[in-house]
Each structure stands twice: as structure tokens, then as C-alpha cells.
Design an enzyme around this catalytic site. Structure first.
Site, PDB file in Angstrom:
ATOM      1  N   GLY A  60       2.029  -4.144   3.439  1.00 20.30           N
ATOM      2  CA  GLY A  60       2.003  -2.921   2.651  1.00 20.30           C
ATOM      3  C   GLY A  60       2.983  -2.913   1.508  1.00 20.30           C
ATOM      4  O   GLY A  60       4.139  -3.273   1.642  1.00 20.30           O
ATOM      5  N   GLN A  66      -4.174  -3.999  -3.464  1.00 21.90           N
ATOM      6  CA  GLN A  66      -2.835  -3.409  -3.443  1.00 21.90           C
ATOM      7  C   GLN A  66      -1.846  -4.297  -2.704  1.00 21.90           C
ATOM      8  O   GLN A  66      -0.691  -4.418  -3.101  1.00 21.90           O
ATOM      9  CB  GLN A  66      -2.888  -2.027  -2.785  1.00 21.90           C
ATOM     10  CG  GLN A  66      -1.566  -1.272  -2.799  1.00 21.90           C
ATOM     11  CD  GLN A  66      -1.156  -0.853  -4.195  1.00 21.90           C
ATOM     12  OE1 GLN A  66      -1.997  -0.746  -5.085  1.00 21.90           O
ATOM     13  NE2 GLN A  66       0.121  -0.631  -4.400  1.00 21.90           N
ATOM     14  N   GLU A  67      -2.301  -4.913  -1.633  1.00 21.91           N
ATOM     15  CA  GLU A  67      -1.406  -5.731  -0.814  1.00 21.91           C
ATOM     16  C   GLU A  67      -1.048  -7.057  -1.475  1.00 21.91           C
ATOM     17  O   GLU A  67       0.100  -7.484  -1.395  1.00 21.91           O
ATOM     18  CB  GLU A  67      -2.060  -6.015   0.551  1.00 21.91           C
ATOM     19  CG  GLU A  67      -2.179  -4.811   1.457  1.00 21.91           C
ATOM     20  CD  GLU A  67      -0.851  -4.371   2.031  1.00 21.91           C
ATOM     21  OE1 GLU A  67       0.138  -5.103   1.895  1.00 21.91           O
ATOM     22  OE2 GLU A  67      -0.811  -3.284   2.623  1.00 21.91           O
ATOM     23  N   SER A  68      -2.016  -7.734  -2.074  1.00 24.54           N
ATOM     24  CA  SER A  68      -1.755  -9.113  -2.504  1.00 24.54           C
ATOM     25  C   SER A  68      -2.441  -9.532  -3.785  1.00 24.54           C
ATOM     26  O   SER A  68      -2.303 -10.667  -4.215  1.00 24.54           O
ATOM     27  CB  SER A  68      -2.217 -10.086  -1.405  1.00 24.54           C
ATOM     28  OG  SER A  68      -3.639 -10.106  -1.368  1.00 24.54           O
TER      29      SER A  68
END
Length: 202
Positions: free
Chosen positions: A53, A97-99
Site C-alpha cells: 500500500g 497505485q501499488e506498483s
């Protein structure tokens, strides 16, 4: 209760509250010689997310190992989302969003891959190789589905649980008052809204 459409063998017995909190800092990716190379500063720092996150993607480094293209990663996301009965756009937005879809992304705390799974979370989800796109996306999607089921398909609450842990959402009776979690939810919801507008032609 976990939906029976899940195929990862350990999911049916997985305790949702059993994930431990972790710390996250800068993001790294593994170069061709095996060393970890710092590639970016995170958008924020959090010590609350069991699944990962809140990190922006590492940029590709010259000479690093080849990885699947974004299109290939998104194809995995599409297939996996359908298999687990989760909105494809939601899984896609979380992965972005994460990676930024980077399977080599590694946080200083050890969160790995497209969906930024911590090793303990990956193990409990039956993910043997967190850098394998198919396994990582399956694990992250399964975890996201668990949060959707736990919070009555309320997407913002499920996202907050993915980022901050379900315990924090239960504790505060909603999105926790953590700036990074609130930003995380806001940015993903904004992306989902834009995706929905694109689909309808507005």
C-alpha cells in the site's frame, strides 16, 4: 467467508485478522546482478498495511532484468479479476497505485510485486513467488476480495483495509484517520471514476 471461486488452496482457512502490521519506506527493484537498487521515494510512508500500500512504482533501471509489459500485466489482471469475481477496474487501479504494474517493485520492508504483498501475507495467500505476476495478482486480488466481502462490498472501506488493515477500519468504523490511507483511497477512487467516464464516453 471466502468465496468458493477462490482457487488458492489456503484461502478458505485464512484468518482475516491475522495479518500483522508492517513498516514501509523507499521502493527498490532488483537489478540484473541481484542487488537492490533504490528507484524512487514513496508517495507516503505507512506502518499499517498488511498487503502493501501507498508506494509509487520504481522506474525501470538500465540493464535490469526484462519484465512483462504493462499490457501483459493488465491481461493477467483482467483474467484474475474475472476468476475471483472482482471488478477488473478496481484490481487494475490498486495495481497501478501499488506498483505502476511493476513486478520487480520491492519496498524496504519487503513488500513485493505488482500488488505489493508482504512476505507473510503472500505466504498465507499461497503465493510462492511474489515476483511472478500471475501469482502476485491472484494473491492481491484474493485479499482485496476478502476485504470487499468483509465490508459489504463498500469499495472505499475495502481499499482502506487493503492499505491500513481490516483491524484499523473496524477500530475507527470507517476509513482510518491516517493521511496516507485517506490519500490512497482518494486516488484510487479518482482513478476508478475516470475509468468509468472513459467507458461511458464522457
Amino acid at each position: 467467508m471466502v468465496n468458493r471461486r477462490f482457487t488458492l488452496p489456503i484461502l478458505a482457512a485464512l484468518p482475516l485478522a491475522g495479518f500483522c502490521s508492517v513498516a514501509h519506506a523507499n521502493v527498490f527493484e532488483r537489478s540484473q546482478n541481484g542487488n537492490l537498487v533504490e528507484t524512487s521515494q514513496p508517495a507516503w510512508q505507512t506502518d499499517r498495511s498488511p498487503a502493501g500500500g501507498g508506494r509509487y512504482t520504481p522506474k525501470a533501471q538500465p540493464g535490469s532484468d526484462p519484465s512483462p509489459s504493462q499490457n501483459a500485466v493488465r491481461q493477467h489482471i483482467q483474467a484474475t479479476a474475472a476468476r475471483y469475481g472482482v471488478d477488473r477496474s478496481l484490481v487494475d487501479a490498486v495495481a497501478w497505485q501499488e506498483s505502476r504494474y511493476n513486478p520487480r517493485a520491492i519496498s524496504t520492508a519487503g513488500a513485493m510485486g505488482v500488488m505489493q504483498l508482504m512476505p507473510s501475507t503472500a505466504q498465507q495467500l499461497g503465493v510462492r513467488n511474489p515476483h511472478d505476476v500471475e501469482q502476485n495478482v491472484a494473491g492481491g486480488t484474493a485479499y482485496l476480495r476478502q476485504q470487499l466481502e468483509r465490508f459489504g462490498n463498500n469499495v472505499p472501506l475495502a481499499l482502506a483495509a487493503y492499505n491500513a488493515g481490516p483491524g484499523a477500519v473496524l477500530k475507527y468504523g470507517g476509513i482510518p484517520p491516517y493521511r496516507e490511507t485517506q490519500n490512497y483511497v482518494r486516488q484510487i477512487m479518482r482513478r476508478l471514476s475516470a475509468t468509468s467516464a472513459d467507458r461511458t464516453g464522457y
